[in-house]
Design an enzyme around this catalytic site. Structure first.
Site, PDB file in Angstrom:
ATOM      1  N   HIS A 264       0.817  -1.212   0.000  1.00  0.00           N
ATOM      2  CA  HIS A 264       0.000   0.000   0.000  1.00  0.00           C
ATOM      3  C   HIS A 264       0.851   1.262   0.000  1.00  0.00           C
ATOM      4  O   HIS A 264       1.966   1.261   0.492  1.00  0.00           O
ATOM      5  CB  HIS A 264      -0.903   0.031   1.238  1.00  0.00           C
ATOM      6  CG  HIS A 264      -1.740  -1.190   1.391  1.00  0.00           C
ATOM      7  ND1 HIS A 264      -1.987  -1.755   2.624  1.00  0.00           N
ATOM      8  CD2 HIS A 264      -2.372  -1.975   0.491  1.00  0.00           C
ATOM      9  CE1 HIS A 264      -2.759  -2.820   2.468  1.00  0.00           C
ATOM     10  NE2 HIS A 264      -3.001  -2.978   1.184  1.00  0.00           N
TER      11      HIS A 264
ATOM     12  N   LYS B 187       6.470   6.599   7.243  1.00  0.00           N
ATOM     13  CA  LYS B 187       6.025   5.750   8.349  1.00  0.00           C
ATOM     14  C   LYS B 187       7.215   5.288   9.180  1.00  0.00           C
ATOM     15  O   LYS B 187       8.300   5.075   8.658  1.00  0.00           O
ATOM     16  CB  LYS B 187       5.306   4.510   7.822  1.00  0.00           C
ATOM     17  CG  LYS B 187       4.042   4.799   7.037  1.00  0.00           C
ATOM     18  CD  LYS B 187       3.452   3.529   6.459  1.00  0.00           C
ATOM     19  CE  LYS B 187       2.200   3.835   5.664  1.00  0.00           C
ATOM     20  NZ  LYS B 187       1.670   2.634   5.015  1.00  0.00           N
TER      21      LYS B 187
ATOM     22  N   TYR C   7       2.411   1.462  13.700  1.00  0.00           N
ATOM     23  CA  TYR C   7       3.165   2.414  12.891  1.00  0.00           C
ATOM     24  C   TYR C   7       2.660   3.830  13.057  1.00  0.00           C
ATOM     25  O   TYR C   7       1.494   4.071  13.297  1.00  0.00           O
ATOM     26  CB  TYR C   7       3.193   2.014  11.423  1.00  0.00           C
ATOM     27  CG  TYR C   7       1.864   1.880  10.726  1.00  0.00           C
ATOM     28  CD1 TYR C   7       1.424   2.859   9.845  1.00  0.00           C
ATOM     29  CD2 TYR C   7       1.067   0.758  10.910  1.00  0.00           C
ATOM     30  CE1 TYR C   7       0.216   2.732   9.175  1.00  0.00           C
ATOM     31  CE2 TYR C   7      -0.130   0.612  10.248  1.00  0.00           C
ATOM     32  CZ  TYR C   7      -0.551   1.606   9.374  1.00  0.00           C
ATOM     33  OH  TYR C   7      -1.750   1.474   8.717  1.00  0.00           O
TER      34      TYR C   7
ATOM     35  N   ASP D 225      -6.722  -6.749  -1.498  1.00  0.00           N
ATOM     36  CA  ASP D 225      -5.306  -6.975  -1.794  1.00  0.00           C
ATOM     37  C   ASP D 225      -5.078  -8.079  -2.827  1.00  0.00           C
ATOM     38  O   ASP D 225      -3.963  -8.216  -3.326  1.00  0.00           O
ATOM     39  CB  ASP D 225      -4.529  -7.300  -0.511  1.00  0.00           C
ATOM     40  CG  ASP D 225      -4.212  -6.055   0.306  1.00  0.00           C
ATOM     41  OD1 ASP D 225      -4.356  -4.933  -0.221  1.00  0.00           O
ATOM     42  OD2 ASP D 225      -3.821  -6.198   1.483  1.00  0.00           O
TER      43      ASP D 225
END
Length: 181
Positions: free
Chosen positions: A62, A72, A132, A170
């Site tokens: 992603h 991130k 995250y 996904d």
């Protein structure tokens, strides 16, 4: 904290200090002043996320596009995952290359993923809790993704294909060569 530079510019592995004794351990997992001093980056994180997944789950690959791109700082607090970051920065010398590193509650490693990367992970333990920080808010209208099994990327997710668990979303992402970034 120790900063380990990878073969892809800007993608960093962070080894925080962990102080263990008979009671367990203590670790300062993030300190903005130290992070900035040690990495040379001035990143302001605005959102923290957490997911729990079972063995075989693959989440990714992603990314967020344009003004909604996100850097991130990722880590695992329980279990083990194979964390993967793919360079999708236009004009980058390492475009399409990836780094994969095992993160676990035991090794305490973190990965800083700059803007311009696709990200995903596979769960290698019975369960994993993944956390995250993001430097930009999630914007569903700017999300993008790449097929986790893109043959051009040749990512070894460390899972047998018949044990891989994907969301319906996904399962149907395009290959890197077929997306606009």
């Amino acid at each position: 904290m120790e900063v380990i530079r990878t073969e892809i510019d800007g993608l960093l592995i962070i080894r925080p200090s962990v102080h263990e004794d008979s009671r367990g351990y203590f670790s300062e997992v993030f300190n903005a002043r130290d992070f900035s001093r040690e990495t040379g980056l001035d990143v302001v994180f605005v959102q923290d996320n957490e997911s729990r997944s079972t063995r075989g789950v693959v989440r990714g690959l992603h990314f967020q596009k344009g003004d909604s791109a996100q850097a991130k700082l990722v880590r695992v607090i329980r279990g083990r995952v194979l964390d993967v970051a793919v360079d999708i920065r236009s004009g980058s010398a390492t475009f399409g290359k990836h780094v994969a590193i095992e993160l676990s509650g035991e090794n305490h490693l973190q990965v800083f993923i700059p803007r311009g990367f696709a990200h995903g992970f596979s769960v290698l333990s019975d369960e994993a809790v993944f956390q995250y920080k993001c430097d930009n808010f999630y914007d569903p209208s700017s999300e993008g993704a790449i097929a986790w099994d893109d043959p051009d990327l040749a990512i070894d997710w460390k899972l047998p294909p018949d044990e891989t668990i994907l969301s319906s979303k996904d399962r149907n992402h395009p290959r890197l060569k077929d997306i606009e970034i």
